[in-house]
Design an enzyme around this catalytic site. Structure first.
Site, PDB file in Angstrom:
ATOM      1  N   SER A  50       0.850  -1.195   0.000  1.00 30.95           N
ATOM      2  CA  SER A  50       0.000   0.000   0.000  1.00 30.95           C
ATOM      3  C   SER A  50       0.882   1.241   0.000  1.00 30.95           C
ATOM      4  CB  SER A  50      -0.935   0.020   1.223  1.00 30.95           C
ATOM      5  OG  SER A  50      -0.183   0.187   2.416  1.00 30.95           O
ATOM      6  N   ILE A  52       3.120   4.508  -0.381  1.00 28.91           N
ATOM      7  CA  ILE A  52       4.281   4.886  -1.181  1.00 28.91           C
ATOM      8  C   ILE A  52       5.019   3.661  -1.701  1.00 28.91           C
ATOM      9  CG2 ILE A  52       6.582   5.952  -0.970  1.00 28.91           C
ATOM     10  CD1 ILE A  52       5.142   8.071   0.835  1.00 28.91           C
ATOM     11  N   SER A 175      11.593  10.618   6.902  1.00 26.82           N
ATOM     12  CA  SER A 175      10.538  11.614   7.080  1.00 26.82           C
ATOM     13  C   SER A 175      11.165  12.936   7.478  1.00 26.82           C
ATOM     14  CB  SER A 175       9.560  11.180   8.170  1.00 26.82           C
ATOM     15  OG  SER A 175       8.716  12.246   8.551  1.00 26.82           O
ATOM     16  N   TYR A 201       8.713   7.979  16.446  1.00 26.52           N
ATOM     17  CA  TYR A 201       8.818   7.793  14.997  1.00 26.52           C
ATOM     18  C   TYR A 201       9.839   8.769  14.412  1.00 26.52           C
ATOM     19  CZ  TYR A 201       7.228   7.781  10.085  1.00 26.52           C
ATOM     20  OH  TYR A 201       7.148   7.713   8.717  1.00 26.52           O
ATOM     21  N   LYS A 205      13.365   8.021  12.473  1.00 28.71           N
ATOM     22  CA  LYS A 205      13.670   8.559  11.153  1.00 28.71           C
ATOM     23  C   LYS A 205      14.996   9.331  11.160  1.00 28.71           C
ATOM     24  CE  LYS A 205      10.292   6.625   9.187  1.00 28.71           C
ATOM     25  NZ  LYS A 205      10.481   5.643   8.127  1.00 28.71           N
ATOM     26  N   THR A 234      -1.749   8.551   2.608  1.00 26.44           N
ATOM     27  CA  THR A 234      -1.547   7.101   2.594  1.00 26.44           C
ATOM     28  C   THR A 234      -2.368   6.454   3.712  1.00 26.44           C
ATOM     29  OG1 THR A 234       0.315   7.157   4.142  1.00 26.44           O
ATOM     30  CG2 THR A 234       0.836   7.448   1.796  1.00 26.44           C
TER      31      THR A 234
END
Length: 323
Positions: A50, A52, A175, A201, A205, A234
């Site tokens: 799914s 990207i 990100s 997160y 990254k 997304t």
């Protein structure tokens, strides 16, 4: 300082990371860069069922590449594969079911893959943002296990295969959120203090950016890059960041726009004319730190990150069946 970083980052995001930012940046793109035939080249895309990952896999398939989809959910992965084959006419789309949060599964997969396939380009796209602290069956915090350790093991396990290939590349989907984080090696599994999934997160990254820079120094025959796809619409964004999605949904990039720079890094000749180890946004290298944000880390912290990840990697390699 965190307030300053977050404010500067959000203002930057409104200007650059939205659909409008992409449309503005794309005016300088050369369409010929990605109008290439990659038949005979092999690409591996993690998290490809799914978002990207799927958009990237589909565009590579359109250009004739052999694409290995590495996904966790078998049912969704089979639907994605069928969609890619139907839309592109490319039959060379192969499916591998692997949970990137499981180091033992990655090692088992990588060993088998190395013996059966060739590989020119690895695209580390799989990721997660778990908003409450969860621990995997291996005792690892879920975000760290997937975003950082999973990326580390998949890459280092496949480096020997990539080193045999012509024009080998590794692209990691990071990100822009990492810009608000300074590398923190003292609490890699978020065991102290209140748990904030968004910041965990972002820290992961940041770690991916450091990994890319370190790999580029260590493996001169492979071109490494790390990138920010912008704020894209997304399934992951909708589920992990519902408030952000509701606020920004009319301004978010499409999945294809989010995947554009991944594709460019994966297939264009122009990408490898630039140095290995850079951070990209909209087909150009961009700084990895905001002005006056004090997010630079000392070399010893970056070395410590690599040491800890290698220790984890070897621990789980020895525990993996058949290794």
């Amino acid at each position: 300082m965190s307030w300053y970083r977050n404010t500067v980052w959000f203002v930057k995001g409104l200007r650059e990371y939205t659909r409008g930012g992409y449309e503005s940046a794309s005016k300088r793109f050369n369409p010929a860069d990605v109008e290439v035939d990659v038949a005979g080249r092999s690409f591996l895309v993690t998290g490809a069922n799914s978002g990207i990952g799927k958009a990237t896999a589909k565009e590579i398939a359109r250009r004739g590449g052999t694409v290995h989809l590495v996904c966790r959910n078998k049912e969704r992965a089979e639907v994605a594969r069928e969609e890619i084959v139907t839309e592109t006419g490319n039959q060379n789309i192969f499916l591998h079911i692997v949970d990137i949060s499981s180091p033992k599964e990655i090692w088992k997969f990588a060993e088998k893959f190395r013996n059966e396939h060739k590989l020119n380009v690895l695209i580390n796209n799989a990721g997660c943002m778990v908003n409450n602290r969860e621990v995997t069956e291996d005792g690892l915090e879920k975000n760290f296990a997937t975003n950082t350790l999973g990326t580390y093991i998949m890459t280092t396990a496949l480096v020997p295969l990539l080193e045999k290939a012509a024009d080998a590349r590794v692209i990691t989907v990071s990100s822009g959120g990492m810009l608000v984080q300074k590398l923190n090696v003292s609490d890699l599994q978020s065991e102290s203090g209140p748990f904030d999934g968004t910041m965990v997160y972002a820290q992961n990254k940041r770690q991916q950016v450091v990994l890319t820079e370190q790999w580029a120094k260590a493996h001169r025959n492979i071109h490494f890059s790390v990138m920010h796809p912008g704020w894209a619409d997304t399934p992951a964004v909708r589920s992990a960041m519902p408030d952000f999605y509701e606020r920004m949904k009319n301004s978010l990039r499409t999945e294809a726009q989010g995947a554009d720079t991944v594709l460019w890094l994966a297939v264009s000749a122009e990408a490898t004319k630039l140095p290995s180890g850079l951070f990209f946004q909209d087909r150009q290298p961009v700084p990895t730190h905001l002005p006056l944000a004090y997010t630079h880390s000392p070399p010893e912290d970056e070395e410590k990150l690599m040491e800890v990840l290698e220790e984890f990697s070897q621990k789980f390699k020895s525990a993996s069946p058949g290794m």
